[in-house]
Design a protein around this motif. Sequence first.
Motif, PDB file in Angstrom:
ATOM      1  N   ASP A 112       0.819  -1.219   0.000  1.00 42.78           N
ATOM      2  CA  ASP A 112       0.000   0.000   0.000  1.00 42.78           C
ATOM      3  C   ASP A 112       0.848   1.262   0.000  1.00 42.78           C
ATOM      4  O   ASP A 112       0.507   2.253  -0.661  1.00 42.78           O
ATOM      5  CB  ASP A 112      -0.921   0.007   1.217  1.00 42.78           C
ATOM      6  N   GLU A 113       1.941   1.258   0.720  1.00 39.97           N
ATOM      7  CA  GLU A 113       2.786   2.450   0.777  1.00 39.97           C
ATOM      8  C   GLU A 113       3.337   2.788  -0.604  1.00 39.97           C
ATOM      9  O   GLU A 113       3.374   3.953  -1.007  1.00 39.97           O
ATOM     10  CB  GLU A 113       3.940   2.253   1.754  1.00 39.97           C
ATOM     11  N   ALA A 114       3.730   1.750  -1.359  1.00 32.86           N
ATOM     12  CA  ALA A 114       4.241   1.975  -2.714  1.00 32.86           C
ATOM     13  C   ALA A 114       3.156   2.569  -3.602  1.00 32.86           C
ATOM     14  O   ALA A 114       3.426   3.439  -4.441  1.00 32.86           O
ATOM     15  CB  ALA A 114       4.760   0.667  -3.316  1.00 32.86           C
ATOM     16  N   GLY A 115       1.921   2.101  -3.443  1.00 33.16           N
ATOM     17  CA  GLY A 115       0.826   2.650  -4.227  1.00 33.16           C
ATOM     18  C   GLY A 115       0.604   4.121  -3.956  1.00 33.16           C
ATOM     19  O   GLY A 115       0.394   4.919  -4.888  1.00 33.16           O
ATOM     20  N   HIS A 116       0.667   4.542  -2.705  1.00 35.61           N
ATOM     21  CA  HIS A 116       0.490   5.951  -2.351  1.00 35.61           C
ATOM     22  C   HIS A 116       1.660   6.791  -2.879  1.00 35.61           C
ATOM     23  O   HIS A 116       1.464   7.898  -3.389  1.00 35.61           O
ATOM     24  CB  HIS A 116       0.368   6.102  -0.836  1.00 35.61           C
ATOM     25  N   LEU A 117       2.862   6.276  -2.764  1.00 35.14           N
ATOM     26  CA  LEU A 117       4.028   7.010  -3.251  1.00 35.14           C
ATOM     27  C   LEU A 117       3.959   7.201  -4.764  1.00 35.14           C
ATOM     28  O   LEU A 117       4.267   8.280  -5.289  1.00 35.14           O
ATOM     29  CB  LEU A 117       5.314   6.262  -2.877  1.00 35.14           C
ATOM     30  N   LEU A 118       3.560   6.151  -5.485  1.00 31.21           N
ATOM     31  CA  LEU A 118       3.478   6.245  -6.940  1.00 31.21           C
ATOM     32  C   LEU A 118       2.459   7.295  -7.360  1.00 31.21           C
ATOM     33  O   LEU A 118       2.699   8.082  -8.276  1.00 31.21           O
ATOM     34  CB  LEU A 118       3.114   4.883  -7.525  1.00 31.21           C
ATOM     35  N   LEU A 119       1.321   7.313  -6.683  1.00 32.74           N
ATOM     36  CA  LEU A 119       0.297   8.293  -7.027  1.00 32.74           C
ATOM     37  C   LEU A 119       0.800   9.714  -6.782  1.00 32.74           C
ATOM     38  O   LEU A 119       0.526  10.625  -7.567  1.00 32.74           O
ATOM     39  CB  LEU A 119      -0.962   8.036  -6.203  1.00 32.74           C
ATOM     40  N   GLY A 120       1.565   9.904  -5.711  1.00 32.23           N
ATOM     41  CA  GLY A 120       2.151  11.218  -5.452  1.00 32.23           C
ATOM     42  C   GLY A 120       3.130  11.625  -6.534  1.00 32.23           C
ATOM     43  O   GLY A 120       3.193  12.795  -6.932  1.00 32.23           O
ATOM     44  N   GLN A 121       3.913  10.679  -7.041  1.00 26.90           N
ATOM     45  CA  GLN A 121       4.856  10.983  -8.121  1.00 26.90           C
ATOM     46  C   GLN A 121       4.122  11.343  -9.407  1.00 26.90           C
ATOM     47  O   GLN A 121       4.546  12.234 -10.145  1.00 26.90           O
ATOM     48  CB  GLN A 121       5.774   9.780  -8.345  1.00 26.90           C
TER      49      GLN A 121
END
Length: 397
Positions: free
Chosen positions: A370-379
């Motif tokens: 989940d953390e990777a998903g949130h980071l990707l969306l921020g990028q």
Amino acid sequence: MAETGENVALVTQTLVANASTVLSRPDALTLPLFLDLCALCEAVVLLDRLEALGAADEHVTLLGGRLGGEGLYRTFQPTLSPDELRRVMLRLPDELAKRMTLDAGDAGDPGHAVDATGAVTGLDYTTGLNNLLAQVDALGGYASCGDCSVKERMYRGNGYLLVAAAHGLDYFPDFDRVPFVAGTLQKTYRSLPRRLYDEVSGSLDEPLNGGELVAEWAAMSTIPIPPISALVLARASSLDDVPEQLLRVRDEFRRYRRYFGDFKAELSNADTVRERRKLLTRYQALLAEASGPDRETVSLTEMLNLTEKAVKAAAGPALPTSYGALLVTQPVDWIRRWWQRRPLAILFRLDSKLPRLSEYRHLVGKLWGDEAGHLLLGQVAGHGTRLRTLLADAEPA
């Protein structure tokens, strides 16, 4: 090199290495590496085979090995020698020639040449594509892969474009190179002499001026494609399962590949702009039907075969040194064939993928956390507007 009837693309070893990295090292996930994975998935499903330039320091990956074992990926050596390619470069339009670097040794993560959102270090994307290219000209020694500078890395992407066109291959550039390759294509068409466009228009027997020809023949067109990356990621039970699911999705879309191959073949044989427009409309409908629900888009353009004739004539000292000047001396029938028989260069355009990336968040979360998903969306949010503006500025007037 493509055999008769095959639909083949040139990819970089970097693209394959990046896609493999995010499967073997979940902590390495960034927007550019994720989009390279998506681009590779799309190329595998849309085309018959992928090829990369061979190199002494060839980068072997598990994903590349799996695709190679299925006969879908291999390396090759160009049939044009380095000396022949350099002679061709001397006859290219200036805007292309000065942005050309030929080097097959391109493999591995581009390192700190790009940030986590895919922006090239040291460049201001808000100034538009023309200024962006000028900024690349002025770049110094930001390290990339090995002793290669960012400037050389960007321009080497154009070298791949030339090799692809010379061998009748499509070209899938890796993420951070896309804007520069797209910009080079636009500037190549615009830098050809007006007289050549007059000759092309006359050979086609259609009342089109130079600007209309650029808009009709060089502008990006979008075609529908299946939601390939979403299907692969949704079906994969783990990152290790992605290659197997990719091959299954490829098998499901055999009909799509046949339509796409037929489209390219018929496009190269169309004698008029009117015929080409009809073909595009017809195949957009066929490809949309074969794509299934929730389809996405990919943009395509065509690359002039800048090696034809010029290679054979390169040694002739009495011939014009300008490629454009050489072309306008050719017979009308030759000019028409040269203009029509261009390979497609599929460019993975960010303006068609970025708006949908928020829909991928749960898929990324499932496989990378989940953390990777949130980071990707921020990028995506941090880089999307910048690149859409940049690419919009690159469209022909």
